[in-house]
Design a protein around this motif. Structure first.
Motif, PDB file in Angstrom:
ATOM      1  N   PHE A 197       1.646  10.635  -7.544  1.00  0.00           N
ATOM      2  CA  PHE A 197       2.365  11.282  -8.645  1.00  0.00           C
ATOM      3  C   PHE A 197       1.427  11.501  -9.838  1.00  0.00           C
ATOM      4  O   PHE A 197       1.395  12.582 -10.425  1.00  0.00           O
ATOM      5  N   VAL A 198       0.654  10.486 -10.180  1.00  0.00           N
ATOM      6  CA  VAL A 198      -0.284  10.585 -11.303  1.00  0.00           C
ATOM      7  C   VAL A 198      -1.371  11.610 -11.003  1.00  0.00           C
ATOM      8  O   VAL A 198      -1.726  12.427 -11.851  1.00  0.00           O
ATOM      9  N   SER A 199      -1.914  11.583  -9.785  1.00  0.00           N
ATOM     10  CA  SER A 199      -2.974  12.531  -9.454  1.00  0.00           C
ATOM     11  C   SER A 199      -2.446  13.960  -9.416  1.00  0.00           C
ATOM     12  O   SER A 199      -3.171  14.908  -9.758  1.00  0.00           O
ATOM     13  N   GLY A 246       0.823  -1.210   0.000  1.00  0.00           N
ATOM     14  CA  GLY A 246       0.000   0.000   0.000  1.00  0.00           C
ATOM     15  C   GLY A 246       0.853   1.254   0.000  1.00  0.00           C
ATOM     16  O   GLY A 246       0.559   2.224  -0.700  1.00  0.00           O
ATOM     17  N   THR A 247       1.913   1.231   0.778  1.00  0.00           N
ATOM     18  CA  THR A 247       2.825   2.375   0.830  1.00  0.00           C
ATOM     19  C   THR A 247       3.547   2.554  -0.506  1.00  0.00           C
ATOM     20  O   THR A 247       3.676   3.680  -1.009  1.00  0.00           O
ATOM     21  N   MET A 248       4.002   1.446  -1.084  1.00  0.00           N
ATOM     22  CA  MET A 248       4.702   1.543  -2.376  1.00  0.00           C
ATOM     23  C   MET A 248       3.748   1.968  -3.485  1.00  0.00           C
ATOM     24  O   MET A 248       4.149   2.658  -4.415  1.00  0.00           O
ATOM     25  N   ASN A 249       2.499   1.583  -3.404  1.00  0.00           N
ATOM     26  CA  ASN A 249       1.512   1.948  -4.414  1.00  0.00           C
ATOM     27  C   ASN A 249       1.086   3.409  -4.274  1.00  0.00           C
ATOM     28  O   ASN A 249       0.681   4.039  -5.258  1.00  0.00           O
ATOM     29  N   ALA A 250       1.186   3.979  -3.081  1.00  0.00           N
ATOM     30  CA  ALA A 250       0.748   5.355  -2.848  1.00  0.00           C
ATOM     31  C   ALA A 250       1.612   6.358  -3.601  1.00  0.00           C
ATOM     32  O   ALA A 250       1.100   7.381  -4.082  1.00  0.00           O
ATOM     33  N   VAL A 251       2.891   6.090  -3.744  1.00  0.00           N
ATOM     34  CA  VAL A 251       3.795   7.037  -4.413  1.00  0.00           C
ATOM     35  C   VAL A 251       3.413   7.238  -5.878  1.00  0.00           C
ATOM     36  O   VAL A 251       3.182   8.382  -6.305  1.00  0.00           O
ATOM     37  N   PRO A 252       3.306   6.197  -6.709  1.00  0.00           N
ATOM     38  CA  PRO A 252       2.919   6.453  -8.101  1.00  0.00           C
ATOM     39  C   PRO A 252       1.494   6.989  -8.229  1.00  0.00           C
ATOM     40  O   PRO A 252       1.215   7.814  -9.114  1.00  0.00           O
ATOM     41  N   THR A 253       0.605   6.572  -7.347  1.00  0.00           N
ATOM     42  CA  THR A 253      -0.772   7.067  -7.410  1.00  0.00           C
ATOM     43  C   THR A 253      -0.812   8.566  -7.142  1.00  0.00           C
ATOM     44  O   THR A 253      -1.487   9.314  -7.868  1.00  0.00           O
ATOM     45  N   ILE A 276      -2.667  19.262 -12.384  1.00  0.00           N
ATOM     46  CA  ILE A 276      -2.023  20.326 -13.174  1.00  0.00           C
ATOM     47  C   ILE A 276      -2.718  20.450 -14.526  1.00  0.00           C
ATOM     48  O   ILE A 276      -3.061  21.561 -14.963  1.00  0.00           O
ATOM     49  N   MET A 277      -2.942  19.302 -15.161  1.00  0.00           N
ATOM     50  CA  MET A 277      -3.607  19.313 -16.466  1.00  0.00           C
ATOM     51  C   MET A 277      -5.045  19.815 -16.344  1.00  0.00           C
ATOM     52  O   MET A 277      -5.528  20.561 -17.202  1.00  0.00           O
ATOM     53  N   ARG A 278      -5.730  19.416 -15.285  1.00  0.00           N
ATOM     54  CA  ARG A 278      -7.114  19.838 -15.072  1.00  0.00           C
ATOM     55  C   ARG A 278      -7.181  21.354 -14.904  1.00  0.00           C
ATOM     56  O   ARG A 278      -8.048  22.021 -15.472  1.00  0.00           O
ATOM     57  N   GLY A 279      -6.264  21.922 -14.139  1.00  0.00           N
ATOM     58  CA  GLY A 279      -6.221  23.377 -13.941  1.00  0.00           C
ATOM     59  C   GLY A 279      -5.979  24.095 -15.258  1.00  0.00           C
ATOM     60  O   GLY A 279      -6.588  25.139 -15.527  1.00  0.00           O
TER      61      GLY A 279
END
Length: 173
Positions: free
Chosen positions: A148-150, A139-146, A155-158
């Motif tokens: 990063f993507v969000s 869960g901790t390792m998965n949180a970093v890329p998640t 930024i793109m949404r703004g």
């Protein structure tokens, strides 16, 4: 018990202790058979087993092995809980049973050859199990890329909101 039977018991216990990650020694003096069966079932579910053997034979079996550190600590009535897979699960099963039973008390143990006191066994039992720890690590390792993507999505949404506002402004003008 004759010599060959004793040798067979020692060899069997030595083989079990060599493949075990944890060995928990406990006092079971005066424990009823029904309680002993419940303990055996709990340990089997945790990936271990309970072995009751004479102290002299246990000392011989644990000598020069993985759990050599506890060989001299066998005194009075001793039961040895041996865990093969998850040492935390076996420690949990033993400490939980010791809390509910008046006749079963933890003495000491050995985790990968290091001596543990009864208090240390209880601390070990408080740790999360191996699957829980793996789930937390993933869960901790998965949180970093998640995250990063969000972050980039925000930024793109703004930027899209700004372009949409400019487009609406030009249509109104």
């Amino acid at each position: 018990m004759n010599r060959t039977q004793k040798a067979a018991v020692v060899d069997g216990l030595r083989a079990k202790s060599e493949s075990a990650s944890i060995a928990v020694v406990a006092d079971f003096k005066g424990m009823p058979v029904e309680e002993m069966l419940r303990l055996r079932v709990k340990l089997r579910e945790a990936g271990g087993e309970l072995v009751i053997v004479k102290n002299t034979l246990a000392r011989i079996a644990f000598t020069e092995g993985k759990h050599d550190a506890i060989k001299d600590m066998f005194r009075e009535n001793c039961a040895v809980a041996i865990g093969y897979e998850d040492p935390v699960a076996v420690a949990k099963a033993c400490t939980d049973f010791a809390r509910t039973s008046k006749k079963f008390a933890l003495k000491h143990g050995s985790l990968e050859g290091k001596v543990l006191t009864a208090a240390q066994l209880e601390d070990l039992a408080k740790l999360p199990s191996k699957p829980e720890m793996l789930a937390k690590a993933l869960g901790t390792m998965n949180a970093v890329p998640t995250n990063f993507v969000s972050l980039f999505a925000n930024i793109m949404r703004g930027m899209l909101y700004a372009l949409k506002a400019i487009e609406e402004q030009k249509k109104a003008a």
